[in-house]
Design a protein around this motif. Sequence first.
Motif, mmCIF file in Angstrom:
data_model
loop_
_atom_site.group_PDB
_atom_site.id
_atom_site.type_symbol
_atom_site.label_atom_id
_atom_site.label_comp_id
_atom_site.label_asym_id
_atom_site.label_seq_id
_atom_site.Cartn_x
_atom_site.Cartn_y
_atom_site.Cartn_z
ATOM 1 N N UNK A 2 67.165 -8.616 32.964
ATOM 2 C CA UNK A 2 66.265 -9.461 32.179
ATOM 3 C C UNK A 2 65.393 -10.284 33.123
ATOM 4 N N UNK A 3 64.219 -10.669 32.614
ATOM 5 C CA UNK A 3 63.244 -11.333 33.474
ATOM 6 C C UNK A 3 62.466 -12.377 32.689
ATOM 7 N N UNK A 4 62.147 -13.489 33.372
ATOM 8 C CA UNK A 4 61.269 -14.520 32.822
ATOM 9 C C UNK A 4 59.993 -14.542 33.655
ATOM 10 N N UNK A 5 58.870 -14.688 32.964
ATOM 11 C CA UNK A 5 57.561 -14.748 33.606
ATOM 12 C C UNK A 5 56.882 -16.032 33.126
ATOM 13 N N UNK A 6 56.491 -16.866 34.077
ATOM 14 C CA UNK A 6 55.848 -18.139 33.747
ATOM 15 C C UNK A 6 54.431 -18.130 34.300
ATOM 16 N N UNK A 7 53.460 -18.440 33.449
ATOM 17 C CA UNK A 7 52.084 -18.629 33.891
ATOM 18 C C UNK A 7 51.895 -20.135 34.029
ATOM 19 N N UNK A 8 51.757 -20.608 35.260
ATOM 20 C CA UNK A 8 51.618 -22.040 35.547
ATOM 21 C C UNK A 8 50.148 -22.369 35.696
ATOM 22 N N UNK A 9 49.555 -22.894 34.626
ATOM 23 C CA UNK A 9 48.136 -23.249 34.607
ATOM 24 C C UNK A 9 47.949 -24.740 34.888
ATOM 25 N N UNK A 20 59.653 -25.193 37.085
ATOM 26 C CA UNK A 20 60.599 -24.912 38.164
ATOM 27 C C UNK A 20 62.048 -25.016 37.696
ATOM 28 N N UNK A 21 62.328 -25.951 36.810
ATOM 29 C CA UNK A 21 63.681 -26.052 36.258
ATOM 30 C C UNK A 21 64.017 -24.782 35.495
ATOM 31 N N UNK A 22 63.069 -24.282 34.697
ATOM 32 C CA UNK A 22 63.303 -23.042 33.947
ATOM 33 C C UNK A 22 63.457 -21.842 34.872
ATOM 34 N N UNK A 23 62.614 -21.750 35.896
ATOM 35 C CA UNK A 23 62.709 -20.619 36.835
ATOM 36 C C UNK A 23 64.036 -20.653 37.583
ATOM 37 N N UNK A 24 64.433 -21.831 38.049
ATOM 38 C CA UNK A 24 65.710 -21.947 38.767
ATOM 39 C C UNK A 24 66.893 -21.683 37.844
ATOM 40 N N UNK A 25 66.821 -22.162 36.609
ATOM 41 C CA UNK A 25 67.897 -21.921 35.641
ATOM 42 C C UNK A 25 68.004 -20.437 35.327
ATOM 43 N N UNK A 26 66.870 -19.774 35.235
ATOM 44 C CA UNK A 26 66.867 -18.325 34.992
ATOM 45 C C UNK A 26 67.585 -17.599 36.128
ATOM 46 N N UNK A 27 67.273 -17.967 37.361
ATOM 47 C CA UNK A 27 67.942 -17.343 38.505
ATOM 48 C C UNK A 27 69.447 -17.635 38.483
ATOM 49 N N UNK A 29 71.372 -17.886 35.976
ATOM 50 C CA UNK A 29 72.095 -17.051 35.004
ATOM 51 C C UNK A 29 71.823 -15.562 35.211
ATOM 52 N N UNK A 30 71.237 -15.222 36.360
ATOM 53 C CA UNK A 30 71.094 -13.819 36.725
ATOM 54 C C UNK A 30 69.802 -13.145 36.305
ATOM 55 N N UNK A 31 68.809 -13.905 35.868
ATOM 56 C CA UNK A 31 67.524 -13.316 35.506
ATOM 57 C C UNK A 31 66.602 -13.260 36.725
ATOM 58 N N UNK A 32 65.704 -12.301 36.743
ATOM 59 C CA UNK A 32 64.610 -12.320 37.695
ATOM 60 C C UNK A 32 63.602 -13.341 37.179
ATOM 61 N N UNK A 33 62.855 -13.957 38.086
ATOM 62 C CA UNK A 33 61.874 -14.961 37.675
ATOM 63 C C UNK A 33 60.619 -14.850 38.526
ATOM 64 N N UNK A 34 59.467 -14.872 37.834
ATOM 65 C CA UNK A 34 58.179 -14.894 38.517
ATOM 66 C C UNK A 34 57.340 -16.027 37.944
ATOM 67 N N UNK A 35 56.544 -16.631 38.818
ATOM 68 C CA UNK A 35 55.588 -17.641 38.378
ATOM 69 C C UNK A 35 54.214 -17.227 38.891
ATOM 70 N N UNK A 110 64.224 -20.792 47.743
ATOM 71 C CA UNK A 110 65.520 -20.320 48.237
ATOM 72 C C UNK A 110 66.165 -19.323 47.281
ATOM 73 N N UNK A 111 65.932 -19.501 45.980
ATOM 74 C CA UNK A 111 66.528 -18.633 44.952
ATOM 75 C C UNK A 111 65.825 -17.285 44.814
ATOM 76 N N UNK A 112 64.681 -17.138 45.463
ATOM 77 C CA UNK A 112 63.960 -15.873 45.360
ATOM 78 C C UNK A 112 63.064 -15.753 44.151
ATOM 79 N N UNK A 113 62.656 -16.890 43.570
ATOM 80 C CA UNK A 113 61.649 -16.837 42.509
ATOM 81 C C UNK A 113 60.379 -16.292 43.146
ATOM 82 N N UNK A 114 59.769 -15.302 42.499
ATOM 83 C CA UNK A 114 58.539 -14.716 43.043
ATOM 84 C C UNK A 114 57.344 -15.583 42.661
ATOM 85 N N UNK A 115 56.510 -15.905 43.660
ATOM 86 C CA UNK A 115 55.321 -16.721 43.450
ATOM 87 C C UNK A 115 54.075 -15.855 43.598
#
Length: 157
Positions: A2-9, A20-27, A29-35, A110-115
Amino acid sequence: MHKINILMFSGDYDKALAALILANSAKDIGLDATIFFAFWGLFLIRDPKKFSVEDKTQYEKMFGMVTPKGPEELPLSRMNMSGLGKKMLEKMMEDDDTPLLSNFLQEARNNGVEFFGCQLSVEVMGIKKEELLAEVEIITAQDYLKDALNSNIQLFI
């Protein structure tokens, strides 16, 4: 996976905290996360030590001088009161042992959230790739949409 994608405008401190709290929380619980950072959101991933006016137009230089140079310079979305509201929020966060925005940003790194940085936004706003955090990859809106299509959760902040 599962993956979360955030568009930060947004370029607001409190909204960046939420992203960032949502992206880190996603990581966590084992989700991939991109912003995907577009327009004002780019100021969150601007490295304050790498700001430069070299090879920029006069407008880009002026724009760069009056905009936030990194995450800790972002204003609040509401009740900023020339920075007083933000100082109050930071004090309340400190009293509650809540990390600052820059700490949440480092955790995401550090968590590997993709930017991802929006190519058009970077060009229009006169921000050079070298002024951004090292992890940021510049991509097109089409590439962002492909990433969003492969995500289970898409958020616009």
